[in-house]
Design a protein around this motif. Structure first.
Motif, PDB file in Angstrom:
ATOM      1  N   LYS A 149       0.562  -0.535  -3.774  1.00 18.52           N
ATOM      2  CA  LYS A 149       0.632   0.745  -4.471  1.00 18.52           C
ATOM      3  C   LYS A 149       0.570   1.885  -3.458  1.00 18.52           C
ATOM      4  O   LYS A 149      -0.019   1.758  -2.386  1.00 18.52           O
ATOM      5  N   MET A 150       1.144   3.014  -3.842  1.00 18.53           N
ATOM      6  CA  MET A 150       1.167   4.184  -2.964  1.00 18.53           C
ATOM      7  C   MET A 150      -0.242   4.700  -2.694  1.00 18.53           C
ATOM      8  O   MET A 150      -1.115   4.670  -3.563  1.00 18.53           O
ATOM      9  N   LEU A 185       2.170  10.434   1.367  1.00 17.42           N
ATOM     10  CA  LEU A 185       2.117   9.399   0.341  1.00 17.42           C
ATOM     11  C   LEU A 185       2.823   8.194   0.927  1.00 17.42           C
ATOM     12  O   LEU A 185       4.026   8.236   1.182  1.00 17.42           O
ATOM     13  N   SER A 186       2.071   7.134   1.179  1.00 17.10           N
ATOM     14  CA  SER A 186       2.629   5.988   1.896  1.00 17.10           C
ATOM     15  C   SER A 186       2.586   4.723   1.059  1.00 17.10           C
ATOM     16  O   SER A 186       1.727   4.547   0.193  1.00 17.10           O
ATOM     17  N   ASN A 187       3.547   3.842   1.361  1.00 18.56           N
ATOM     18  CA  ASN A 187       3.591   2.534   0.727  1.00 18.56           C
ATOM     19  C   ASN A 187       4.300   1.569   1.675  1.00 18.56           C
ATOM     20  O   ASN A 187       4.801   1.984   2.726  1.00 18.56           O
ATOM     21  N   LEU A 188       4.346   0.294   1.310  1.00 20.60           N
ATOM     22  CA  LEU A 188       5.005  -0.730   2.106  1.00 20.60           C
ATOM     23  C   LEU A 188       6.078  -1.406   1.268  1.00 20.60           C
ATOM     24  O   LEU A 188       5.865  -1.707   0.097  1.00 20.60           O
ATOM     25  N   THR A 189       7.239  -1.653   1.870  1.00 22.08           N
ATOM     26  CA  THR A 189       8.309  -2.346   1.166  1.00 22.08           C
ATOM     27  C   THR A 189       8.034  -3.848   1.157  1.00 22.08           C
ATOM     28  O   THR A 189       7.276  -4.361   1.988  1.00 22.08           O
ATOM     29  N   ASN A 190       8.647  -4.539   0.204  1.00 22.05           N
ATOM     30  CA  ASN A 190       8.594  -6.008   0.125  1.00 22.05           C
ATOM     31  C   ASN A 190       7.178  -6.559   0.168  1.00 22.05           C
ATOM     32  O   ASN A 190       6.902  -7.574   0.822  1.00 22.05           O
ATOM     33  N   ASN A 198      -2.228   8.759   8.747  1.00 22.28           N
ATOM     34  CA  ASN A 198      -2.756   7.519   8.202  1.00 22.28           C
ATOM     35  C   ASN A 198      -1.746   7.027   7.174  1.00 22.28           C
ATOM     36  O   ASN A 198      -1.445   7.723   6.209  1.00 22.28           O
ATOM     37  N   GLN A 199      -1.188   5.838   7.396  1.00 20.13           N
ATOM     38  CA  GLN A 199      -0.195   5.286   6.481  1.00 20.13           C
ATOM     39  C   GLN A 199      -0.757   4.011   5.859  1.00 20.13           C
ATOM     40  O   GLN A 199      -1.955   3.819   5.807  1.00 20.13           O
ATOM     41  N   GLY A 200       0.128   3.166   5.338  1.00 20.10           N
ATOM     42  CA  GLY A 200      -0.330   1.940   4.700  1.00 20.10           C
ATOM     43  C   GLY A 200      -0.133   1.976   3.200  1.00 20.10           C
ATOM     44  O   GLY A 200       0.760   2.656   2.692  1.00 20.10           O
ATOM     45  N   ALA A 201      -1.002   1.258   2.467  1.00 18.19           N
ATOM     46  CA  ALA A 201      -0.858   1.167   1.014  1.00 18.19           C
ATOM     47  C   ALA A 201      -2.158   0.664   0.408  1.00 18.19           C
ATOM     48  O   ALA A 201      -3.086   0.282   1.129  1.00 18.19           O
ATOM     49  N   LYS A 202      -2.220   0.691  -0.915  1.00 24.10           N
ATOM     50  CA  LYS A 202      -3.309   0.037  -1.641  1.00 24.10           C
ATOM     51  C   LYS A 202      -2.814  -1.353  -2.003  1.00 24.10           C
ATOM     52  O   LYS A 202      -1.751  -1.511  -2.603  1.00 24.10           O
ATOM     53  N   VAL A 254       8.666  -6.323   5.936  1.00 23.36           N
ATOM     54  CA  VAL A 254       7.764  -5.280   5.443  1.00 23.36           C
ATOM     55  C   VAL A 254       7.923  -4.045   6.318  1.00 23.36           C
ATOM     56  O   VAL A 254       7.801  -4.131   7.545  1.00 23.36           O
ATOM     57  N   ARG A 255       8.206  -2.907   5.695  1.00 22.69           N
ATOM     58  CA  ARG A 255       8.397  -1.659   6.437  1.00 22.69           C
ATOM     59  C   ARG A 255       7.598  -0.531   5.805  1.00 22.69           C
ATOM     60  O   ARG A 255       7.280  -0.571   4.616  1.00 22.69           O
ATOM     61  N   ASN A 256       7.299   0.477   6.612  1.00 21.63           N
ATOM     62  CA  ASN A 256       6.641   1.672   6.100  1.00 21.63           C
ATOM     63  C   ASN A 256       7.634   2.527   5.323  1.00 21.63           C
ATOM     64  O   ASN A 256       8.801   2.655   5.708  1.00 21.63           O
ATOM     65  N   GLN A 257       7.165   3.126   4.246  1.00 16.76           N
ATOM     66  CA  GLN A 257       7.927   4.166   3.557  1.00 16.76           C
ATOM     67  C   GLN A 257       6.939   5.285   3.234  1.00 16.76           C
ATOM     68  O   GLN A 257       5.896   5.049   2.633  1.00 16.76           O
ATOM     69  N   VAL A 258       7.278   6.493   3.696  1.00 10.99           N
ATOM     70  CA  VAL A 258       6.301   7.580   3.681  1.00 10.99           C
ATOM     71  C   VAL A 258       6.939   8.906   3.278  1.00 10.99           C
ATOM     72  O   VAL A 258       8.031   9.248   3.746  1.00 10.99           O
TER      73      VAL A 258
END
Length: 199
Positions: A47-48, A37-42, A76-80, A186-190
Motif C-alpha cells: 500500500k502507498m 507518496l511511495s509504493n512498490l510495483t509487483n 524516505n520511500q518504500g511502502a506499507k 519490484v520497482r519504486n514508484q513515487v
C-alpha cells in the motif's frame, strides 16, 4: 463589464510575467520541502506510504523558456507491507536532474533522470524496527538476493512559480529493480510534491 474583465486578466498576466519570468543566464537556488507518496510495483498487498522529502535545487536558465535544474533530495520511500501494513522505509539520497520548459511565465513542464543512492532501510513490525539488509543476509545465503544500493528513475512533472514561491509536483517512474538476484521486477514508484523558494 467585458472590458473590465479583460483589463483585470491582462493586469494579472503582466504581474505574473513580472514576478515569475527569468532571463537567459539567470541562476536560482531553491531550498524545498514537501511530501512523497511511495509504493512498490509487483508486490502483493503493498500500500502507498506517506513520507517527508526535502532538499535543494539549482537551476540555470539558458533562455527565458528553457532551464536545466539539478539538486539533492533526501527522501524516505518504500511502502506499507502485508495485512498489518508494516512500513518499509527505504531512505535515499537522490540527485534529480531535469530539463524545464516554461510554457507560460512561471509554469514549467519538466522531465529528466534521477539517480539515487540508498542510505539505509528498515521495516517496523510490532513497534520494533529491523534492519532489512541484516534480515536479508540471514535469509539468503551467498548473496543470492540483495537490495540494490543504487536506484534510477525518470521524473516527469510540472511546477508553478509566483514571487519566487514554487509548487512542484513530480511522478518518478522506477527503472532499476529494487532487488538483484530476484525474478520479481519490484520497482519504486513515487509521487513527490514540494514547496520551494527560488533565491
Amino acid at each position: 463589464m467585458k472590458k473590465i474583465l479583460v483589463m483585470v486578466v491582462a493586469a494579472m498576466m503582466a504581474n505574473l510575467s513580472a514576478n515569475a519570468q527569468h532571463s537567459e543566464g539567470d541562476v536560482t537556488i531553491q531550498p524545498r520541502v514537501g511530501i512523497s507518496l511511495s509504493n512498490l510495483t509487483n508486490t502483493d498487498g503493498a500500500k502507498m506510504k506517506l513520507n517527508v522529502a526535502y532538499g535543494v535545487e539549482v537551476e540555470n536558465y539558458f533562455t527565458d523558456q528553457f532551464g536545466l535544474a539539478a539538486g539533492v533530495l533526501f527522501a524516505n520511500q518504500g511502502a506499507k507491507i502485508g495485512e498489518y501494513k508494516n512500513p518499509l522505509n527505504i531512505y535515499y539520497l537522490a540527485v534529480p536532474i531535469t530539463a524545464n520548459y516554461y510554457v507560460l511565465p512561471g509554469l514549467a513542464l519538466k522531465a529528466g533522470v534521477q539517480p539515487a543512492f540508498r542510505v539505509k532501510t528498515n521495516m517496523k513490525v510490532d513497534g520494533q524496527k529491523y534492519d532489512v539488509d541484516k534480515v536479508m543476509d540471514y535469509l539468503f545465503d551467498n548473496d543470492e538476493v540483495k537490495m540494490n544500493k543504487f536506484d534510477l528513475s525518470i521524473p516527469v512533472g510540472l511546477s508553478y512559480e509566483y514571487n519566487g514561491l514554487t509548487l512542484d509536483a513530480r511522478y518518478n517512474f522506477g527503472i532499476t529493480k529494487l532487488f538483484s538476484g530476484s525474478a520479481d521486477a519490484v520497482r519504486n514508484q513515487v509521487i513527490v510534491i514540494t514547496l520551494g523558494y527560488k533565491i
